[in-house]
Design an enzyme around this catalytic site. Structure first.
Site, PDB file in Angstrom:
ATOM      1  N   ASP A 284       2.531 -28.273 -18.229  1.00 15.29           N
ATOM      2  CA  ASP A 284       2.743 -27.298 -17.191  1.00 15.29           C
ATOM      3  C   ASP A 284       1.938 -26.004 -17.350  1.00 15.29           C
ATOM      4  OD1 ASP A 284       4.077 -27.149 -14.834  1.00 15.29           O
ATOM      5  OD2 ASP A 284       5.906 -26.258 -15.744  1.00 15.29           O
TER       6      ASP A 284
ATOM      7  N   CYS B 174      17.909 -31.308   1.267  1.00 18.46           N
ATOM      8  CA  CYS B 174      17.336 -30.062   0.898  1.00 18.46           C
ATOM      9  C   CYS B 174      17.734 -28.748   1.628  1.00 18.46           C
ATOM     10  CB  CYS B 174      15.641 -30.259   1.365  1.00 18.46           C
ATOM     11  SG  CYS B 174      14.835 -28.596   0.880  1.00 18.46           S
TER      12      CYS B 174
ATOM     13  N   CYS C  76      11.122 -46.102  -2.816  1.00 19.19           N
ATOM     14  CA  CYS C  76      11.867 -45.108  -2.058  1.00 19.19           C
ATOM     15  C   CYS C  76      12.297 -45.657  -0.753  1.00 19.19           C
ATOM     16  CB  CYS C  76      11.064 -43.903  -1.537  1.00 19.19           C
ATOM     17  SG  CYS C  76      10.998 -42.768  -3.026  1.00 19.19           S
TER      18      CYS C  76
ATOM     19  N   CYS D 231      16.379 -25.472  -8.578  1.00 17.89           N
ATOM     20  CA  CYS D 231      17.232 -26.144  -7.770  1.00 17.89           C
ATOM     21  C   CYS D 231      16.912 -27.664  -7.949  1.00 17.89           C
ATOM     22  CB  CYS D 231      16.797 -25.895  -6.303  1.00 17.89           C
ATOM     23  SG  CYS D 231      17.808 -26.960  -5.044  1.00 17.89           S
TER      24      CYS D 231
END
Length: 308
Positions: free
Chosen positions: A132, A196, A186, A239
């Site tokens: 990252d 969301c 999915c 989150c």
């Protein structure tokens, strides 16, 4: 007789497992053809917000051979961070990945050990470790190497374990046996899009970073726009909503990395405790945590935004 490519690949995957990685997949280093137009469109739509670093090194972001000279293989690795215990349900929340020691340190050490093992066993192999920390499209490489598929929330998903894991890479100048991508599972599910709180998932597989709660609570240095008042669902750092509602995360199993265990106080702090947090308590609870990135002042800003 086993050829060297296969032997070296087995060695790397065996050592990755010994070091505690969930899984290891390998791709041929080269230009990410499918990602290029997606990234360009995302940047042109200003979905990066104030994350201006996303605009830098466009070519290197799409082609690791421009990032690491002579590179031939991208070794992608997953490390589980799903906790066995979680915060009080009525307190302010932080992303589960930030409960323990900053993952950059934990994973970097493991990657250094893996690269040392490769060099000891195989000989002169050059490469770099990434957590990252550079223009590498982690999720794209992990998907290319068969470790999962990119979900509608733009996180990597794996059937057996869900998505609560870190992704890291070793980019090395060694030819190996390459894995192949898996299919998308999915289906017609839109749980992440529907849940969301800030409607940051603008369409399947597209997240407007400038509307994401993680962006507001970690990346944004200015005041949080008032139009998002009351939409943060008590998240003060990061989150997890899109991951928490994902059906595949029913299969998440808790990690066994002691360094990712939270400071005991973290799990028991109420909203009142968070509102009254001192800099001394902040330093104690988040001594080696990724939360230090937002600093005490940033966390206080986020808490004040939630309570006002």
């Amino acid at each position: 007789m086993i050829d060297n490519k296969l032997k070296h690949t087995r060695l790397i995957k065996t050592e990755a497992k010994r070091l505690g990685f969930l899984s290891c997949g390998i791709s041929k280093a080269g230009f990410l053809e499918q990602e290029a137009p997606r990234l360009e469109k995302w940047l042109n739509s200003n979905m990066q917000g104030q994350m201006h670093y996303m605009e830098n090194h466009f070519d290197k972001r799409l082609d690791p051979t421009k990032l690491v000279e002579g590179s031939k293989s991208v070794v992608s690795l997953l490390l589980n961070y799903f906790p066995s215990q979680q915060q009080m349900s009525n307190g302010y929340k932080l992303s589960k990945y930030a409960y323990g020691t900053d993952y950059h340190f934990v994973i970097k050490d493991k990657l250094k050990s893996l690269l040392s093992c490769i060099q000891d066993e195989i000989g002169e192999v050059n490469g770099r470790a990434f957590v990252d920390s550079a223009p590498v499209l982690d999720k794209a490489w992990a998907a290319k190497s068969g470790l999962g598929w990119i979900g509608k929330h733009s996180n990597l998903l794996t059937q057996q374990v869900g998505s609560f894991y870190f992704i890291a890479e070793l980019i090395i100048d060694l030819e190996l046996e390459y894995d192949t991508p898996v299919t998308d599972h999915c289906g017609t599910c839109t749980a992440c899009i529907d849940a969301c709180p800030t409607q940051a998932i603008t369409e399947p597989y597209v997240v407007d970073g400038s509307k994401c709660i993680s962006y507001f609570t970690i990346e944004l240095k200015d005041n949080i726009p008032t139009e998002f008042k009351g939409k943060f669902d008590d998240w003060m750092f990061g989150c997890d909503v899109c991951q928490d509602v994902c059906p595949w995360n029913r299969f998440s199993k808790s990690h066994d990395e002691p360094l990712f265990n939270p400071h005991p106080e973290l799990l028991s702090m109420s909203k009142q405790d968070w509102q009254e947090i001192t800099e001394e308590t902040f330093r104690k609870v988040f001594k080696k945590s990724a939360v230090k990135r937002t600093k005490y002042s940033g966390l206080k800003r986020n808490i004040n935004f939630l309570k006002e």
